[in-house]
Design an enzyme around this catalytic site. Structure first.
Site, mmCIF file in Angstrom:
data_model
loop_
_atom_site.group_PDB
_atom_site.id
_atom_site.type_symbol
_atom_site.label_atom_id
_atom_site.label_comp_id
_atom_site.label_asym_id
_atom_site.label_seq_id
_atom_site.Cartn_x
_atom_site.Cartn_y
_atom_site.Cartn_z
ATOM 1 N N HIS A 358 0.802 -1.229 0.000
ATOM 2 C CA HIS A 358 0.000 0.000 0.000
ATOM 3 C C HIS A 358 0.829 1.271 0.000
ATOM 4 C CE1 HIS A 358 -3.899 -2.014 0.908
ATOM 5 N NE2 HIS A 358 -3.103 -2.896 1.493
ATOM 6 N N LYS A 548 -8.994 13.581 4.803
ATOM 7 C CA LYS A 548 -8.086 12.429 4.763
ATOM 8 C C LYS A 548 -7.061 12.646 5.865
ATOM 9 C CE LYS A 548 -7.126 13.601 0.391
ATOM 10 N NZ LYS A 548 -7.173 12.398 -0.433
ATOM 11 N N ARG A 549 -6.240 11.636 6.150
ATOM 12 C CA ARG A 549 -5.187 11.842 7.130
ATOM 13 C C ARG A 549 -4.328 13.045 6.734
ATOM 14 N NH1 ARG A 549 -4.465 7.846 11.184
ATOM 15 N NH2 ARG A 549 -2.633 9.074 11.721
ATOM 16 N N LYS A 554 0.155 14.482 1.048
ATOM 17 C CA LYS A 554 -1.225 14.709 0.586
ATOM 18 C C LYS A 554 -1.489 16.190 0.318
ATOM 19 C CE LYS A 554 -2.970 10.672 3.175
ATOM 20 N NZ LYS A 554 -3.633 9.775 2.205
ATOM 21 N N THR A 656 -8.873 6.185 -1.927
ATOM 22 C CA THR A 656 -10.187 5.573 -2.109
ATOM 23 C C THR A 656 -11.273 6.615 -1.863
ATOM 24 O OG1 THR A 656 -9.954 4.768 0.158
ATOM 25 C CG2 THR A 656 -9.602 3.176 -1.603
ATOM 26 N N LYS A 660 -15.143 7.597 -3.696
ATOM 27 C CA LYS A 660 -16.405 7.846 -2.983
ATOM 28 C C LYS A 660 -17.006 9.187 -3.403
ATOM 29 C CE LYS A 660 -14.341 5.307 0.825
ATOM 30 N NZ LYS A 660 -13.526 5.447 2.054
HETATM 31 C C1 26Q Z 1 3.628 0.548 10.156
HETATM 32 C C2 26Q Z 1 4.564 0.258 11.139
HETATM 33 C C3 26Q Z 1 4.452 0.789 12.408
HETATM 34 C C4 26Q Z 1 3.369 1.625 12.697
HETATM 35 C C5 26Q Z 1 2.433 1.905 11.708
HETATM 36 C C6 26Q Z 1 2.574 1.377 10.442
HETATM 37 C C7 26Q Z 1 1.580 1.701 9.409
HETATM 38 C C8 26Q Z 1 0.219 1.720 9.721
HETATM 39 C C9 26Q Z 1 -0.716 2.057 8.781
HETATM 40 C C10 26Q Z 1 1.950 1.990 8.100
HETATM 41 C C11 26Q Z 1 0.976 2.312 7.140
HETATM 42 C C12 26Q Z 1 -0.367 2.340 7.477
HETATM 43 C C13 26Q Z 1 -1.432 2.691 6.540
HETATM 44 C C14 26Q Z 1 -1.256 2.913 5.256
HETATM 45 C C15 26Q Z 1 -2.372 3.300 4.379
HETATM 46 O O1 26Q Z 1 -3.477 3.586 4.822
HETATM 47 N N1 26Q Z 1 -2.129 3.344 3.074
HETATM 48 C C16 26Q Z 1 -3.172 3.729 2.126
HETATM 49 O O2 26Q Z 1 -3.794 2.551 1.664
HETATM 50 C C17 26Q Z 1 -4.916 2.853 0.857
HETATM 51 C C18 26Q Z 1 -5.596 1.556 0.501
HETATM 52 O O3 26Q Z 1 -4.830 0.835 -0.422
HETATM 53 C C19 26Q Z 1 -4.493 3.641 -0.366
HETATM 54 O O4 26Q Z 1 -5.647 4.016 -1.063
HETATM 55 C C20 26Q Z 1 -3.697 4.886 0.022
HETATM 56 O O5 26Q Z 1 -3.187 5.517 -1.118
HETATM 57 C C21 26Q Z 1 -2.568 4.505 0.968
HETATM 58 O O6 26Q Z 1 -1.917 5.663 1.440
#
Ligand code: 26Q
Length: 807
Positions: A358, A548-549, A554, A656, A660
Site C-alpha cells: 500500500h 483524509k489523514r 497529501k 479511495t 467515494k
Molecule cells: C507501520 C509500522 C508501524 C506503525 C504503523 C505502520 C503503518 C500503519 C498504517 C503503516 C501504514 C499504514 C497505513 C497505510 C495506508 O493507509 N495506506 C493507504 O492505503 C490505501 C488503501 O490501499 C491507499 O488508497 C492509500 O493511497 C494509501 O496511502
C-alpha cells in the site's frame, strides 16, 4: 417514549417491533417506560442480530458442505464505522426498522447516531479492509477477516485552541452488541526464549506465553446472501491472577501477566506511516498473526486432514507487511510442527500467501532491528535466514549484481541491521499486488525492481474499490432513489450499470433532480457543521472538500496556501464575480508528526481570520471539522461539490476517498496520482480537473535539482501567500509559528508544493468558471456518477478471487 401513533400495517415491521420489545425486556432487562435511548439501541441491534445469526449459521454450513476454498484476510486494521445501518440495509429491513421504532415513538436516525464508530484503523488501508469484507460477503465468497480487537481504536481528535489533542476513544463503553466471544477458540502465543535441538529437528521454547481468544463479528453481504466472520483477537494471561503472589501480599505482581496481555490489545498505533518502531508494535503483529495462522491450520486439519493440501483450501492475503511474519510462522508450523522438509514447506507457504503493498514511501516500509527480532522470535529469525540464503543463491545464479542482491536480501545490511518485512512478504508470497495501475508500475521500477527481476510475474495490479452499499446507497439514499427512478434497480446489484446514466446526460430534469439532492445534502451538512463548529455555511456556495489523514505528501498545505491566495485576491478585487466557496478540511495527524499537527493549527488560524473578515462578504469560508471519521465521511461526501485529491504525483498509492466523492457526484481536482489516473480514464478528461507535475516529472526534478526558492519568488501570488503565513499574518499571538514550516518550502519542498502551485491555482479558477455554467457542471457530475461504478470493491474482490485466490 409513551406516545403511540397508529400501528403500521406492515407485518414485517410489527414482527420486528415485537422482537425489539422482547429483546428490550428479556435481554436488556428494561421495560418500555424505563428504557433509555441506549437500551433501545441495544434492543434494536439484538432483534436485527437474530436475523443475521440464522444466515450466519447457514453460510457456515454451506461452506463446510461444499468443502470450498476460503479466503483469509489478515489485517492489523479494520476501519468499519457503524454497523446498524449496514446490516439493516443489506438485509432489506430499513423500512421495517423505521416503522417498528416509530410505533414505539422512536426515531431510527437518532438511535443510529448512538452507535459508536468501530474505528480499528488509521485510514485508507483499514477502510479498504472493511470494504473488502463487505464485498466478500456480497459476492458469496467464504472468507474470514483476522485482526485485533483493540480496546481503544483510533483516538478521538479534539481541537483545543486550534491544536489537535488526542483522547482515547472508548467505543466499548456501552458494550458491543455485534460481537460474540468464542472462548473455545483460543491459542497460545510465545515470545522470546530459545531454540533447542530435538532429535533431527528443533523446537522453540518460548520464555513467555499469552493466550489469544477469538471475538467474532458477523459481516452481512448485500441482500443478506452470505454472512462472513470478522475474527478479532483479544489477549489473556494463561494465569490471570497468581493467587500465591496475591496471598503473599504482592497484589500488583499477581496481576502483572494479565496487564502485559492487556497491553497487547489496548491501542491501535495511530500512525499511518511507520514512525513507531516500538517493540510493542512487533509484539502485536506476531500476536494476531500467530493466532490467525494457528486457527487457519487447525481448521484445515480438522476438515481436510493433510496439511499439504492447505493451498487448495486456504488463500491467505496479507494487508501490507503488518502480518508479514505469517510467512515465517506458517513455515515454523509446517517444519517444526508437521515435520515437513524446508523446501516443501516453502512451496506450500508460497502457494497459500498473497501480499498487498500500500505504499512506496521509504519511511513507511516496515523493518525491524535484527537484534530485537531475534530476541523476540528466535526461531522465526532462523527461518528468515534460511529463506534468505535460498533467494540470494538464486539471485547469484542468475548473475545479478551486488547491488541487486543487496536490494533483494531480507536483511538490510546498511548500518544497524534490520529485517525487511516487505522483502519477506515478497519472497514468501506467490502474488504481490499494488493498489492502482500507476502504483503497481512504480513498484516494478523502484522499490521492488530487483525482486521483480528475480520473480518476474509475481507483481500484479488490483486497483482499489469501495463498497457502493455504504458509499452510495446508505450514505446517500436520496441520490440512490433518484438514480433508481432514472435507470431502474440494476445498479444496486452491479454498480457498473450506473453507466446507463450516460445516455441521460441531456435530460435536464434529471440533472435538476440530482442538483436538488446535492443541495439538500449540503443543507443537512451545514446544519451538522453549525452544531459541531458554530460556523454558518451557505449551502449555495461551492463545497470544496479535503478530508483524509494529514500528511505532507497529501498536500493540505497546497490547498491552504491557495486559500490564502484566494482570500488576498477577493480582498484586492472585490468588484469581481467571485464564486462563493466553502473550504472544508478534516483529518487526524499522527501524534508524533509535528508538521502535520502544525498544518491543522494553520487551517484553524486561516479559518479564524477569513471567517471573521467582513471584507470577504461570505464569499469564502474555511472549516476544519474535528474528529474526522467514517461517520462524518458519510455525511460530508454526499454534500461535496469538489473533491481535493492533490498529492505529489507518485506518492499516493491509490486513494479511495477519490472514488467515494465521484460516486456521489463531486468533481475531482487532482494530480495524476494513484487511482486518479484511472478515474480520469473512466469519467473522461472533460469531467475532471487535472493539474500539476506527473510522477515522472517529479522524479526527474528530484534527480536533476529543484529550486523551490526561485519558483516561490517568481510567483507573485504564491510568494505573497507564503510570506503572509511566514510573517505571522495568521498567527499574531505567535508570529513565528509557521516560520520553519514555510522555510521548509523555500529550502527543499520535498513535496513540490511550489512547483505545482500556479497550476493548482489556475485549475481552481477553471473550477470557478465551470461552476458558473450550472448545466455543464450537472452534466459533468452525471458523467462522474455514471462512470465510476467500476471502482466498486465488488470488481476489485472479483479480480483478487480470480487472479490471486482462485476461488
Ligand atoms: C507501520 C509500522 C508501524 C506503525 C504503523 C505502520 C503503518 C500503519 C498504517 C503503516 C501504514 C499504514 C497505513 C497505510 C495506508 O493507509 N495506506 C493507504 O492505503 C490505501 C488503501 O490501499 C491507499 O488508497 C492509500 O493511497 C494509501 O496511502
Amino acid at each position: 417514549m409513551s406516545s403511540r401513533p397508529n400501528r403500521s400495517p406492515n407485518p414485517g415491521a410489527e414482527l420486528l417491533e415485537a422482537r425489539i420489545v422482547d429483546a428490550l425486556r428479556h435481554r436488556v432487562g428494561k421495560d418500555e417506560r424505563s428504557a433509555k435511548p441506549h437500551d433501545w439501541f441495544t434492543a434494536a441491534v439484538q432483534a436485527l442480530r437474530d436475523e443475521v445469526i440464522d444466515r450466519w449459521m447457514d453460510s457456515t454450513r454451506r461452506t463446510h458442505a461444499a468443502g470450498a476454498k476460503r479466503v483469509y484476510y489478515l489485517s492489523l486494521e479494520f476501519l468499519i464505522g457503524r454497523l446498524l445501518r449496514d446490516a439493516m440495509s443489506n438485509l432489506g429491513l430499513g423500512r421495517e426498522m423505521e416503522q417498528a421504532l416509530r410505533a414505539q415513538g422512536l426515531d431510527l436516525a437518532a438511535l443510529e447516531d448512538l452507535e459508536p464508530d468501530a474505528a480499528l484503523g488509521n485510514g485508507g488501508l483499514g477502510r479498504l479492509a472493511a470494504c473488502f469484507m463487505e464485498s466478500l460477503a456480497s459476492l458469496d465468497i467464504p472468507a474470514h477477516g483476522y485482526g485485533i480487537r483493540y480496546v481503544n481504536g483510533m483516538f478521538r481528535q479534539r481541537i483545543d485552541d486550534g491544536w489537535q489533542v488526542e483522547l482515547p476513544e472508548t467505543w466499548l463503553a456501552h458494550g458491543n452488541p455485534w460481537e460474540f466471544e468464542r472462548r473455545e477458540s483460543c491459542y497460545r502465543i510465545g515470545y522470546g526464549g530459545d531454540v533447542v535441538a530435538n532429535g533431527d529437528a528443533v523446537v522453540w521454547q518460548p520464555a513467555e506465553m499469552v493466550e489469544a481468544t477469538a471475538v467474532d463479528t458477523p459481516v452481512v453481504g448485500w441482500r443478506g446472501k452470505r454472512v462472513n466472520t470478522l475474527r478479532l483477537w483479544t489477549a489473556n494471561a494463561l494465569d490471570p491472577i497468581r493467587l500465591d503472589a496475591f496471598n503473599a501480599g504482592d497484589h500488583l505482581g499477581a496481576l502483572a501477566d494479565q496487564m502485559r496481555a492487556d497491553s497487547l490489545v489496548r491501542v491501535l498505533y495511530p500512525a499511518d506511516s511507520s514512525l513507531a518502531g516500538q517493540e510493542l508494535r512487533l509484539r502485536q503483529e506476531y500476536f494476531f498473526t500467530s493466532a490467525s495462522i494457528q486457527d487457519i491450520m487447525r481448521r484445515h486439519e480438522q476438515y481436510h486432514g493433510d496439511i499439504r493440501t492447505l493451498p487448495d483450501k486456504a488463500a491467505i492475503q496479507l494487508n501490507d507487511t503488518h502480518p508479514a511474519v505469517a510467512v515465517a510462522e506458517i513455515m515454523r508450523l509446517l517444519v517444526d510442527g508437521h515435520g515437513l522438509e524446508f523446501d516443501e514447506a516453502l512451496d506450500i507457504t508460497r502457494r497459500t500467501v498473497g501480499y498487498t503493498n500500500h505504499t512506496l514511501l521509504p519511511e513507511a516500509l516496515e523493518s525491524w532491528p535484527l537484534p530485537l527480532f531475534e530476541r523476540m522470535l528466535p526461531r522465526h529469525m532462523q527461518i528468515i535466514y534460511a529463506i534468505n540464503s535460498r533467494i540470494l543463491r538464486d539471485a547469484r545464479r542468475q548473475g545479478m549484481s551486488d547491488g541487486e542482491v543487496a536490494a533483494i536480501s531480507l536483511i538490510d545490511e546498511g548500518g544497524e541491521r534490520r529485517v525487511r518485512m516487505a522483502n519477506l512478504a515478497f519472497a514468501g508470497a506467490h502474488s504481490v499486488n499494488g493498489v492502482a495501475a500507476l502504483h503497481t508500475e512504480l513498484m516494478k521500477t523502484t522499490v521492488f525492481s530487483s525482486l521483480h527481476k528475480l520473480f518476474p510475474g509475481k507483481i500484479n495490479n488490483k486497483t482499489n474499490g469501495v463498497t457502493p452499499r455504504r458509499w452510495l446507497q446508505q450514505c446517500n439514499p436520496a441520490l440512490t432513489a433518484t438514480i433508481r427512478d432514472a435507470i431502474g434497480d440494476g445498479f444496486l446489484d452491479d454498480a457498473e450499470q450506473l453507466s446507463a446514466l450516460n445516455a441521460l446526460a441531456g435530460d435536464a430534469a434529471l440533472g435538476e433532480r440530482i442538483a436538488e439532492v446535492k443541495r439538500a445534502n449540503k443543507v443537512a451538512l451545514a446544519a451538522h457543521l453549525k452544531e459541531l463548529t458554530g460556523i454558518r455555511l451557505n449551502p449555495d456556495a461551492l463545497f470544496d472538500v479535503q478530508i483524509k489523514r494529514i500528511h505532507e505528501y497529501k498536500r493540505q498545505l497546497l490547498n491552504l496556501i491557495e486559500t490564502v491566495a484566494l482570500y488576498d485576491q477577493i480582498r484586492s478585487h472585490p468588484e469581481r464575480d467571485w464564486v462563493p466557496r466553502v473550504k472544508i478540511f478534516g483529518g487526524k495527524a499522527a501524534s508524533s508528526y509535528h508538521n502535520a499537527k502544525l498544518i491543522i493549527k494553520l487551517a484553524g488560524d486561516i479559518a479564524k481570520r477569513i471567517n471573521n473578515d467582513p471584507s470577504v462578504g461570505g464569499l469564502l469560508k474555511v472549516v476544519f471539522v474535528p474528529n474526522y471519521n467514517v461517520s462524518l465521511a458519510e455525511r460530508i461526501i454526499p454534500a461535496a461539490d469538489l473533491s481535493e485529491q492533490i498529492s505529489t504525483a507518485g506518492m499516493e498509492a491509490s486513494g479511495t476517498g477519490n472514488m467515494k466523492f465521484a460516486l456521489n457526484g463531486a468533481l475531482t481536482i487532482g494530480t495524476l496520482d494513484g487511482a486518479n489516473v484511472e478515474i480520469k480514464d473512466r469519467v473522461g478528461d472533460e469531467n475532471i480537473v487535472i493539474f500539476g507535475l506527473t510522477a515522472d516529472e517529479v522524479a526527474e526534478k528530484r534527480a536533476n535539482g529543484y529550486n523551490p526558492r526561485a519558483i516561490i519568488e517568481g510567483s507573485r501570488e504564491l510568494h505573497q501567500a507564503v510570506e503572509a503565513i511566514s510573517s505571522g499574518v495568521f498567527s499574531s499571538d505567535d508570529p513565528h509559528r509557521y516560520r520553519s514550516l514555510m522555510d521548509g518550502l523555500y529550502d527543499h519542498d520535498w513535496f513540490m508544493v511550489a512547483a505545482d502551485f500556479d497550476a493548482y491555482a489556475a485549475a481552481q479558477r477553471a473550477v470557478d468558471q465551470r461552476w458558473n455554467d450550472p448545466q455543464g457542471w450537472r452534466r459533468a457530475t452525471l458523467h462522474n456518477i455514471a462512470n465510476v461504478g467500476w471502482f466498486s470493491s465488488d470488481r476489485t474482490i472479483a479480480e483478487y478471487a480470480k487472479d490471486i485466490w482462485k476461488v
